[in-house]
Design a protein around this motif. Structure first.
Motif, PDB file in Angstrom:
ATOM      1  N   LEU A 110       0.823  -1.215   0.000  1.00 47.79           N
ATOM      2  CA  LEU A 110       0.000   0.000   0.000  1.00 47.79           C
ATOM      3  C   LEU A 110       0.859   1.269   0.000  1.00 47.79           C
ATOM      4  CD1 LEU A 110      -2.853  -1.005   2.467  1.00 47.79           C
ATOM      5  CD2 LEU A 110      -3.031  -0.677  -0.011  1.00 47.79           C
ATOM      6  N   GLU A 111       1.991   1.243   0.697  1.00 48.90           N
ATOM      7  CA  GLU A 111       2.806   2.455   0.758  1.00 48.90           C
ATOM      8  C   GLU A 111       3.474   2.761  -0.580  1.00 48.90           C
ATOM      9  OE1 GLU A 111       5.641   1.881   3.850  1.00 48.90           O
ATOM     10  OE2 GLU A 111       6.992   0.642   2.648  1.00 48.90           O
ATOM     11  N   GLY A 112       3.414   1.826  -1.519  1.00 51.72           N
ATOM     12  CA  GLY A 112       3.955   2.085  -2.847  1.00 51.72           C
ATOM     13  C   GLY A 112       3.037   2.907  -3.727  1.00 51.72           C
ATOM     14  N   PHE A 113       1.744   2.991  -3.379  1.00 49.68           N
ATOM     15  CA  PHE A 113       0.777   3.674  -4.248  1.00 49.68           C
ATOM     16  C   PHE A 113       1.048   5.172  -4.410  1.00 49.68           C
ATOM     17  CE2 PHE A 113      -1.449  -0.221  -4.345  1.00 49.68           C
ATOM     18  CZ  PHE A 113      -2.409  -0.139  -5.355  1.00 49.68           C
ATOM     19  N   PRO A 114       1.253   5.936  -3.333  1.00 45.69           N
ATOM     20  CA  PRO A 114       1.424   7.384  -3.524  1.00 45.69           C
ATOM     21  C   PRO A 114       2.731   7.778  -4.181  1.00 45.69           C
ATOM     22  CG  PRO A 114       1.446   6.813  -1.181  1.00 45.69           C
ATOM     23  CD  PRO A 114       1.268   5.563  -1.937  1.00 45.69           C
ATOM     24  N   ILE A 115       3.676   6.852  -4.293  1.00 42.95           N
ATOM     25  CA  ILE A 115       4.993   7.194  -4.841  1.00 42.95           C
ATOM     26  C   ILE A 115       4.891   7.627  -6.305  1.00 42.95           C
ATOM     27  CG2 ILE A 115       7.229   6.216  -5.489  1.00 42.95           C
ATOM     28  CD1 ILE A 115       7.163   4.575  -2.934  1.00 42.95           C
ATOM     29  N   HIS A 116       3.969   7.016  -7.055  1.00 42.47           N
ATOM     30  CA  HIS A 116       3.860   7.328  -8.482  1.00 42.47           C
ATOM     31  C   HIS A 116       3.439   8.777  -8.702  1.00 42.47           C
ATOM     32  CE1 HIS A 116       2.903   7.266 -12.665  1.00 42.47           C
ATOM     33  NE2 HIS A 116       1.606   7.377 -12.459  1.00 42.47           N
ATOM     34  N   GLN A 117       2.434   9.251  -7.945  1.00 44.06           N
ATOM     35  CA  GLN A 117       1.940  10.608  -8.148  1.00 44.06           C
ATOM     36  C   GLN A 117       2.735  11.656  -7.374  1.00 44.06           C
ATOM     37  OE1 GLN A 117       0.062   8.109  -6.838  1.00 44.06           O
ATOM     38  NE2 GLN A 117      -1.799   7.813  -8.049  1.00 44.06           N
ATOM     39  N   HIS A 118       3.466  11.229  -6.358  1.00 45.05           N
ATOM     40  CA  HIS A 118       4.182  12.169  -5.487  1.00 45.05           C
ATOM     41  C   HIS A 118       5.635  11.697  -5.358  1.00 45.05           C
ATOM     42  CE1 HIS A 118       0.342  13.955  -4.199  1.00 45.05           C
ATOM     43  NE2 HIS A 118      -0.103  12.719  -4.306  1.00 45.05           N
ATOM     44  N   ASN A 119       6.498  12.249  -6.202  1.00 49.40           N
ATOM     45  CA  ASN A 119       7.877  11.771  -6.258  1.00 49.40           C
ATOM     46  C   ASN A 119       8.614  11.916  -4.924  1.00 49.40           C
ATOM     47  OD1 ASN A 119       7.734  11.009  -8.972  1.00 49.40           O
ATOM     48  ND2 ASN A 119       8.237  13.065  -9.684  1.00 49.40           N
ATOM     49  N   ASP A 120       8.297  12.978  -4.164  1.00 49.16           N
ATOM     50  CA  ASP A 120       8.987  13.187  -2.893  1.00 49.16           C
ATOM     51  C   ASP A 120       8.685  12.084  -1.881  1.00 49.16           C
ATOM     52  OD1 ASP A 120      10.141  15.451  -3.863  1.00 49.16           O
ATOM     53  OD2 ASP A 120       8.776  16.855  -2.865  1.00 49.16           O
ATOM     54  N   MET A 121       7.523  11.423  -2.021  1.00 53.44           N
ATOM     55  CA  MET A 121       7.149  10.385  -1.060  1.00 53.44           C
ATOM     56  C   MET A 121       8.090   9.192  -1.119  1.00 53.44           C
ATOM     57  SD  MET A 121       4.795  11.606   0.754  1.00 53.44           S
ATOM     58  CE  MET A 121       4.666  10.108   1.734  1.00 53.44           C
ATOM     59  N   VAL A 122       8.776   9.023  -2.256  1.00 50.34           N
ATOM     60  CA  VAL A 122       9.704   7.902  -2.350  1.00 50.34           C
ATOM     61  C   VAL A 122      10.847   8.071  -1.349  1.00 50.34           C
ATOM     62  CG1 VAL A 122      11.248   8.853  -4.122  1.00 50.34           C
ATOM     63  CG2 VAL A 122      10.921   6.380  -3.969  1.00 50.34           C
ATOM     64  N   TYR A 123      11.208   9.330  -1.048  1.00 54.61           N
ATOM     65  CA  TYR A 123      12.261   9.572  -0.072  1.00 54.61           C
ATOM     66  C   TYR A 123      11.771   9.259   1.340  1.00 54.61           C
ATOM     67  CZ  TYR A 123      14.211  12.082  -4.058  1.00 54.61           C
ATOM     68  OH  TYR A 123      14.686  12.400  -5.308  1.00 54.61           O
ATOM     69  N   GLY A 124      10.504   9.580   1.610  1.00 54.80           N
ATOM     70  CA  GLY A 124       9.937   9.241   2.910  1.00 54.80           C
ATOM     71  C   GLY A 124       9.887   7.741   3.134  1.00 54.80           C
ATOM     72  N   VAL A 125       9.441   7.007   2.109  1.00 59.08           N
ATOM     73  CA  VAL A 125       9.395   5.542   2.201  1.00 59.08           C
ATOM     74  C   VAL A 125      10.804   4.970   2.309  1.00 59.08           C
ATOM     75  CG1 VAL A 125       8.742   3.438   0.965  1.00 59.08           C
ATOM     76  CG2 VAL A 125       7.180   5.395   1.002  1.00 59.08           C
TER      77      VAL A 125
END
Length: 224
Positions: A110-125
């Motif tokens: 589930l935490e992989g879903f927002p990464i596509h639309q929000h590039n900065d979230m990949v750093y948080g994950v």
């Protein structure tokens, strides 16, 4: 491509840390956990939350966020809190922890879903996964599980977040549904990050090192 590779890099770094420290929870891992909680929370508030409220009405958004919080509570009941650093595997336990495995895989997917639309979230994950992977690897290494089971656990766990990003990117899910899933993920992130931040330190003290790690996490998230 980084949105698929960064979560994998995080697991690799966590595994390396586990092999180097040879300890269940070093002071550096604790500080990294605090930093990751603050960083993930700040990115969620700065980037992900405003976008979700922009595309969904407030009441529905709040409902999905609460569903995410409740879902994470259920997952933590199964995993005993592994998502925020509490991995409880007995050294004498030879039975494979299926509940832990399933819970972590659902969470990671589930935490992989927002990464596509929000590039900065990949750093948080990315930052979030490093200490979790280190702690999980340490406990798995100390367990009595077969090496093949431990390796399979880590490989599948590693693949789940990129798989979630791939599904959100390549499938024909309507934007409204993707936004709703992101709202659920916000609830998951809020629960995990606040649990990390509000947990007491040694002797129930909120020490200076932890405070600095949290402030640094918020500052970097704001700058991104």
């Amino acid at each position: 491509m980084n949105k698929y590779l960064f979560p994998i890099y995080a697991i690799i770094i966590g595994v390396v840390i586990a092999f180097l420290t040879k300890r269940q929870k070093s002071i550096y891992t604790k500080l990294l956990l605090s930093f990751s909680g603050a960083f993930l929370l700040a990115l969620t508030l700065f980037d992900l939350l405003p976008e979700v409220y922009e595309h969904l009405d407030a009441k529905r958004t709040g409902l999905f966020i609460m569903c995410g919080i409740l879902l994470q509570i259920i997952l933590e009941f199964l995993s005993k809190g592994a998502e925020h650093g509490h991995v409880h595997i007995s050294e004498n336990d030879k039975k494979f922890p299926w509940l832990l495995f399933v819970s972590l895989c659902i969470h990671s997917f589930l935490e992989g879903f927002p990464i596509h639309q929000h590039n900065d979230m990949v750093y948080g994950v990315f930052i979030h996964k490093i200490p979790i992977a280190a702690l999980l690897t340490s406990y798995l290494l100390q367990s009595k599980f077969m090496k093949e089971q431990t390796l399979s656990f880590l490989l599948i766990f590693t693949a789940m977040t990129p798989l979630g990003t791939l599904v959100s990117n390549t499938t024909s899910i309507a934007p409204m549904y993707l936004t709703s899933i992101n709202a659920v993920v916000i609830g998951i992130f809020l629960h995990i990050s606040t649990t990390i931040l509000f947990e007491s330190g040694e002797g129930h003290k909120f020490n200076l090192s932890k405070l600095l790690a949290i402030c640094l996490g918020v500052l970097i998230a704001y700058v991104l």
